[in-house]
Scaffold this motif. Structure first.
Motif, mmCIF file in Angstrom:
data_model
loop_
_atom_site.group_PDB
_atom_site.id
_atom_site.type_symbol
_atom_site.label_atom_id
_atom_site.label_comp_id
_atom_site.label_asym_id
_atom_site.label_seq_id
_atom_site.Cartn_x
_atom_site.Cartn_y
_atom_site.Cartn_z
ATOM 1 N N ILE A 31 0.853 -1.195 0.000
ATOM 2 C CA ILE A 31 0.000 0.000 0.000
ATOM 3 C C ILE A 31 0.879 1.230 0.000
ATOM 4 O O ILE A 31 1.791 1.358 0.800
ATOM 5 C CB ILE A 31 -0.915 0.018 1.241
ATOM 6 C CG1 ILE A 31 -1.912 -1.131 1.168
ATOM 7 C CG2 ILE A 31 -1.656 1.346 1.332
ATOM 8 C CD1 ILE A 31 -2.755 -1.273 2.402
ATOM 9 N N LEU A 32 0.620 2.070 -0.919
ATOM 10 C CA LEU A 32 1.406 3.287 -1.003
ATOM 11 C C LEU A 32 0.951 4.247 0.090
ATOM 12 O O LEU A 32 -0.220 4.529 0.220
ATOM 13 C CB LEU A 32 1.218 3.939 -2.375
ATOM 14 C CG LEU A 32 1.707 3.106 -3.547
ATOM 15 C CD1 LEU A 32 1.284 3.741 -4.856
ATOM 16 C CD2 LEU A 32 3.213 2.953 -3.508
ATOM 17 N N HIS A 33 1.903 4.681 0.889
ATOM 18 C CA HIS A 33 1.591 5.757 1.825
ATOM 19 C C HIS A 33 2.351 6.972 1.355
ATOM 20 O O HIS A 33 3.196 7.498 2.044
ATOM 21 C CB HIS A 33 2.028 5.410 3.243
ATOM 22 C CG HIS A 33 1.253 4.285 3.811
ATOM 23 N ND1 HIS A 33 -0.072 4.398 4.149
ATOM 24 C CD2 HIS A 33 1.600 3.020 4.087
ATOM 25 C CE1 HIS A 33 -0.499 3.238 4.623
ATOM 26 N NE2 HIS A 33 0.487 2.391 4.587
ATOM 27 N N VAL A 60 3.672 10.573 0.336
ATOM 28 C CA VAL A 60 3.526 11.908 0.901
ATOM 29 C C VAL A 60 2.366 12.601 0.202
ATOM 30 O O VAL A 60 1.623 13.353 0.788
ATOM 31 C CB VAL A 60 4.830 12.684 0.683
ATOM 32 C CG1 VAL A 60 4.732 14.048 1.325
ATOM 33 C CG2 VAL A 60 5.988 11.901 1.285
ATOM 34 N N HIS A 74 -0.467 11.536 -0.641
ATOM 35 C CA HIS A 74 -1.783 11.334 -0.074
ATOM 36 C C HIS A 74 -1.961 12.073 1.235
ATOM 37 O O HIS A 74 -3.059 12.268 1.682
ATOM 38 C CB HIS A 74 -2.024 9.838 0.155
ATOM 39 C CG HIS A 74 -2.407 9.144 -1.098
ATOM 40 N ND1 HIS A 74 -3.636 8.565 -1.287
ATOM 41 C CD2 HIS A 74 -1.725 8.977 -2.236
ATOM 42 C CE1 HIS A 74 -3.692 8.061 -2.503
ATOM 43 N NE2 HIS A 74 -2.542 8.289 -3.087
ATOM 44 N N ARG A 75 -0.825 12.427 1.860
ATOM 45 C CA ARG A 75 -0.969 13.080 3.143
ATOM 46 C C ARG A 75 -1.023 14.596 2.995
ATOM 47 O O ARG A 75 -1.221 15.304 3.948
ATOM 48 C CB ARG A 75 0.173 12.659 4.063
ATOM 49 C CG ARG A 75 0.160 11.136 4.250
ATOM 50 C CD ARG A 75 0.817 10.774 5.521
ATOM 51 N NE ARG A 75 2.137 11.377 5.583
ATOM 52 C CZ ARG A 75 2.877 11.377 6.654
ATOM 53 N NH1 ARG A 75 2.421 10.853 7.762
ATOM 54 N NH2 ARG A 75 4.069 11.901 6.629
ATOM 55 N N VAL A 76 -0.816 15.051 1.799
ATOM 56 C CA VAL A 76 -0.985 16.478 1.575
ATOM 57 C C VAL A 76 -2.482 16.700 1.454
ATOM 58 O O VAL A 76 -3.117 16.194 0.543
ATOM 59 C CB VAL A 76 -0.290 16.924 0.286
ATOM 60 C CG1 VAL A 76 -0.588 18.382 0.007
ATOM 61 C CG2 VAL A 76 1.199 16.720 0.419
ATOM 62 N N VAL A 77 -3.036 17.426 2.429
ATOM 63 C CA VAL A 77 -4.490 17.469 2.531
ATOM 64 C C VAL A 77 -5.010 18.771 1.955
ATOM 65 O O VAL A 77 -4.254 19.700 1.691
ATOM 66 C CB VAL A 77 -4.917 17.344 3.987
ATOM 67 C CG1 VAL A 77 -4.618 15.960 4.492
ATOM 68 C CG2 VAL A 77 -4.195 18.385 4.806
ATOM 69 N N ARG A 103 -6.355 22.330 1.606
ATOM 70 C CA ARG A 103 -5.889 23.524 2.312
ATOM 71 C C ARG A 103 -6.734 23.810 3.563
ATOM 72 O O ARG A 103 -7.887 24.237 3.471
ATOM 73 C CB ARG A 103 -6.004 24.691 1.339
ATOM 74 C CG ARG A 103 -5.745 26.048 1.941
ATOM 75 C CD ARG A 103 -5.986 27.083 0.888
ATOM 76 N NE ARG A 103 -4.938 26.994 -0.132
ATOM 77 C CZ ARG A 103 -4.048 27.943 -0.335
ATOM 78 N NH1 ARG A 103 -4.083 29.027 0.390
ATOM 79 N NH2 ARG A 103 -3.139 27.811 -1.262
ATOM 80 N N LEU A 117 -5.791 25.916 5.903
ATOM 81 C CA LEU A 117 -5.462 27.232 6.454
ATOM 82 C C LEU A 117 -6.599 28.209 6.168
ATOM 83 O O LEU A 117 -7.236 28.145 5.123
ATOM 84 C CB LEU A 117 -4.168 27.752 5.827
ATOM 85 C CG LEU A 117 -2.934 26.897 6.067
ATOM 86 C CD1 LEU A 117 -1.697 27.624 5.577
ATOM 87 C CD2 LEU A 117 -2.798 26.531 7.530
ATOM 88 N N ILE A 175 -1.258 25.103 15.181
ATOM 89 C CA ILE A 175 -0.241 25.331 14.156
ATOM 90 C C ILE A 175 -0.881 25.942 12.920
ATOM 91 O O ILE A 175 -0.311 26.783 12.232
ATOM 92 C CB ILE A 175 0.489 24.012 13.820
ATOM 93 C CG1 ILE A 175 1.618 24.246 12.800
ATOM 94 C CG2 ILE A 175 -0.449 22.967 13.239
ATOM 95 C CD1 ILE A 175 2.904 24.642 13.435
ATOM 96 N N LEU A 214 0.099 29.505 11.157
ATOM 97 C CA LEU A 214 0.461 29.632 9.736
ATOM 98 C C LEU A 214 -0.506 30.574 9.020
ATOM 99 O O LEU A 214 -0.099 31.399 8.205
ATOM 100 C CB LEU A 214 0.453 28.257 9.073
ATOM 101 C CG LEU A 214 1.622 27.351 9.478
ATOM 102 C CD1 LEU A 214 1.386 25.930 8.995
ATOM 103 C CD2 LEU A 214 2.922 27.902 8.913
#
Lengths: 195, 259, 195
Positions: B174-176, B178, B180-183, B185, B187, B218, B222
Motif C-alpha cells: 500500500i502506497l503511503h 507523501v 496522499h498526506r498532503v491534505v 488547504r 489554512l 499550528i 500559519l
C-alpha cells in the motif's frame, strides 16, 4: 511396458503442460517417487530404443512428451501444427535481464538496456513469460518482476539453474555496485519523506 | 544491420540534432528497429570499427553516434538522444587536461565501459535464449487436449499462512505516499486577515501574540503569518521590530524612524 | 518403427484435432495413401503389442492418439489435465484484500493493490472463492465482492470472524483518507507541498 510406465505414458499424453514427479506420484497412492522416476526413465529409453516419433523431455520443473525435432518441418508443411512466434530482440534482452536479476524493477532493467521498457514488460506479462513478484523497498515502491514457468517451457529448460552461468559466458558478470548504492539512497530519501 | 542508407550517409551534417522528416521519409526509421537501443547501436559502431571496449576513442565514437542517429531518424528516439548527450559530455571531459600526475586520474569512460560490458553480456544471454527457444520450438507438445473431465473441480490449495503472507504483501504494497498526506488547504488566511484588520481598526498596533490569539494551533499560526505577510505586501499593515530579537509589532501606520 | 511410422506418430501427437489419411499424406509427397494406411496400422499394432498406455483411435473422420480408457480414472483423480490448483501471488493478494475489506468494489481493490484486478477477479469468481454480494451506492453502482463459503471451507474456518484479527491489518487496509490535520506533521507537509 509395465503397468506403471503405461499409466505414466497415458498421463503425460493427457496433460497440457509439463507434469512434476510429485503430480505423477498422485496417479497411484502405492508408488514411491523413486519408482515414478524409474518408470519415467524406462519410458524415455523405450521411446529411444524403439525409435518413436516422440520423446520424453524434462522442462519447467516437470516432464512432457514432445514430438522429435526432425519431424517439425513436415508437420508444419502439412499444417498440422505451427511453431510459436519468435521473440523480438528487445523481448529477449529484457527476459535475459529479468532472468538473471530477478526480482528486478523496471528502473534497473532500463538502466541495463539503456531504453524504456514499459511496452516490452507489458507484452512479456501478457504472454505469461514474466510476472510481478513483489515490490521494492525503494522510493515509490516499484513493482519487481520475475520469470514464470512458461518462460522455462518456452526455452525448454528444466529450471533456472540451466541458464548459462556467468563463468560460461565470454564476458564475466560485473557486480552492480553503483546500483545498490543508489537503492540505499532512494530508501533513505523515502524514509525522509515519510517522517 | 546496415547503418547507412545507399548513397547518403556519412556526409550528413552530424552535429545538429534536429529531427529530420527527410530521414524518416527515406526509410531509415525502419533501420532503427534493427537496434534495440542506444547501447546496441554503440556496440555495433564499436564492432564495425573493431574498437576495444576498454579503450574507446570517445570523440570519434560520439561523432559517429550522432551521425548515426541523425541518419536513422530520431522520431521516437529519446533514449538515443539521452545517450548522445552522455557521449558529448564524455567527449568534453576527455578534452580536459589531466594534470601533471596521472595517478589519481579517473577515466570518465569507466562507467560507460562497465555498462557496455554488462549489456554485451545480456545480449550474449539473449542470443543463447533465442537458440534455446528455437530448439524448443521444433518439439511440439501434444496438440490435441482431451476435454477436462466434467465434475470434480480441481482441489484448490489455500492455507491461512499463504493468505496472511498475502495480507502482509498487500499492506507492504500500500502506497503511503507523501502525496496522499498532503491534505486540502486547511489554512484560513481570509479569516485571519479579517481578524487582524478588525484588531487594527480598534488599535494602532498589536503584538504577534495578540494576532495569533490565546490558544493558537499550528494552523492558526500559519494562517496568521500568511495573512500578515499578505497585508504587509498590500500595504494594509506594517510589520516591524524595535530591535534585534525584539517583539514583532503589527501596525496600522508605517513605523516612525527610530529617533 | 520405420521413419514413416515415426513421422505419423509425431504428426498425430502434435495435431490439435483428429487427422485424416489425406492430411497425413501431405507429410511426405513421396508417400501413397496406401502406405499411410499401412503405417497407421503398424503404429496401432506397435502400441498394442508393446502394451503402451496410449492407442490409435479413429474419431470424427480422422485418427488420434489417446490415453487408454483404463487409465482415465487414475488420471482424473490426479487432475493432470486441469490447471494447477495453487493460487498465484496476485490471486492470493486480491483474495486477502477482499477477505478483510468485504464488501468491496473493484476500484478500491485496485487502489489498494496498485494494479488492475479485472482478470484476477474473474478467475477468483470462476474458482468459486469470491462472489458478487451487491452493488455500491457510488457512481456507476459498481459491483461489490465478498468471499464465499468455499473460501472458508478451504481455510478450515467456521466463519469470517475466525480470520486472524490482527488490528494493524484492518487499519492498514483502510483506504488512505484525508486525516485531521491539527498536527505539525501535516502542516509541515503542507508548507513543503506549497513551496
Amino acid at each position: 511396458m509395465n503397468p506403471l510406465v503405461q499409466l505414466i505414458e497415458a498421463a503425460l499424453f493427457a496433460a497440457p503442460r509439463p507434469v512434476t514427479v510429485e503430480e505423477l506420484q498422485m496417479l497411484d497412492p502405492d508408488v514411491s517417487l523413486a519408482e515414478v522416476r524409474q518408470a519415467l526413465d524406462q519410458l524415455r529409453e523405450h521411446y529411444d530404443f524403439d525409435g518413436h516419433g516422440v520423446e520424453v523431455t524434462e522442462m519447467a520443473g516437470g516432464f512432457q512428451i514432445v514430438s522429435r525435432p526432425a519431424f517439425a518441418a513436415a508437420i508444419e508443411r502439412a499444417q498440422l501444427n505451427t511453431k510459436p512466434a519468435r521473440l523480438s530482440a528487445a523481448m529477449l534482452e529484457t527476459l535475459a535481464t529479468i532472468a538473471y536479476r530477478q526480482p528486478v524493477g523496471r528502473a534497473e532493467i532500463e538502466e541495463i538496456r539503456g531504453v524504456s521498457a514499459a511496452g516490452v514488460l507489458r507484452t512479456l506479462q501478457e504472454r505469461g513469460l514474466i510476472e510481478v513478484v513483489g515490490r521494492s523497498e525503494a522510493l515509490g515502491r516499484p513493482l519487481l518482476y520475475g520469470t514464470t514457468p512458461l518462460f522455462l517451457e518456452l526455452l525448454g529448460l528444466p529450471d533456472l539453474t540451466n541458464l548459462p552461468r556467468a563463468e560460461e559466458l565470454s564476458i564475466a558478470l560485473q557486480p552492480v555496485k553503483a546500483q545498490d548504492d543508489r537503492d540505499a539512497d532512494s530508501a533513505a530519501a523515502y524514509v525522509e519523506a515519510e517522517s | 544491420m546496415t547503418l547507412v542508407g545507399p548513397g547518403t550517409a556519412p556526409e550528413v551534417a552530424a552535429t545538429t540534432l534536429e529531427t529530420e522528416p527527410a530521414a524518416a521519409a527515406s526509410g531509415f526509421v525502419v533501420e532503427l528497429d534493427a537496434f534495440t537501443g542506444p547501447l546496441d547501436l554503440l556496440l555495433h559502431l564499436l564492432r564495425e570499427e573493431q574498437i576495444d571496449i576498454a579503450d574507446i576513442p570517445i570523440a570519434r565514437i560520439a561523432d559517429q553516434f550522432l551521425k548515426a542517429i541523425h541518419v536513422l531518424g530520431l522520431n521516437q528516439a529519446a533514449d538515443y538522444l539521452d545517450m548522445a548527450s552522455r557521449l558529448v559530455r564524455l567527449k568534453a571531459q576527455m578534452l580536459l587536461p589531466r594534470g601533471a600526475v596521472g595517478d589519481d586520474w579517473e577515466d570518465p569512460r569507466a562507467e560507460l565501459v562497465r555498462r557496455l560490458l554488462e549489456y554485451q553480456q545480456i545480449k550474449e544471454i539473449a542470443l543463447w535464449m533465442a537458440d534455446s527457444a528455437e530448439r524448443r520450438a521444433v518439439k511440439f507438445p501434444r496438440g490435441y487436449l482431451p476435454p477436462p473431465p466434467e465434475q470434480p473441480p480441481p482441489p484448490l490449495t489455500l492455507d491461512l499462512l499463504d493468505l496472511l503472507a498475502a495480507v502482509e504483501r498487500v499492506i507492504a504494497g500500500i502506497l503511503h505516499p507523501v502525496l496522499h498526506r498532503v491534505v486540502a488547504r486547511p489554512l484560513n488566511v481570509e479569516g485571519a486577515t479579517l481578524r487582524i484588520q478588525a484588531l487594527l481598526t480598534d488599535r494602532a498596533e498589536i503584538s504577534w501574540a495578540e494576532a495569533i490569539g490565546p490558544t493558537p494551533t499550528i494552523v492558526d499560526v500559519l494562517s496568521t503569518l500568511l495573512a500578515i505577510l499578505e497585508l504587509a505586501r498590500r500595504g494594509g499593515a506594517y510589520v516591524f521590530q524595535q530591535g534585534a530579537f525584539g517583539p514583532v509589532v503589527i501596525s496600522r501606520e508605517p513605523p516612525r524612524s527610530a529617533d
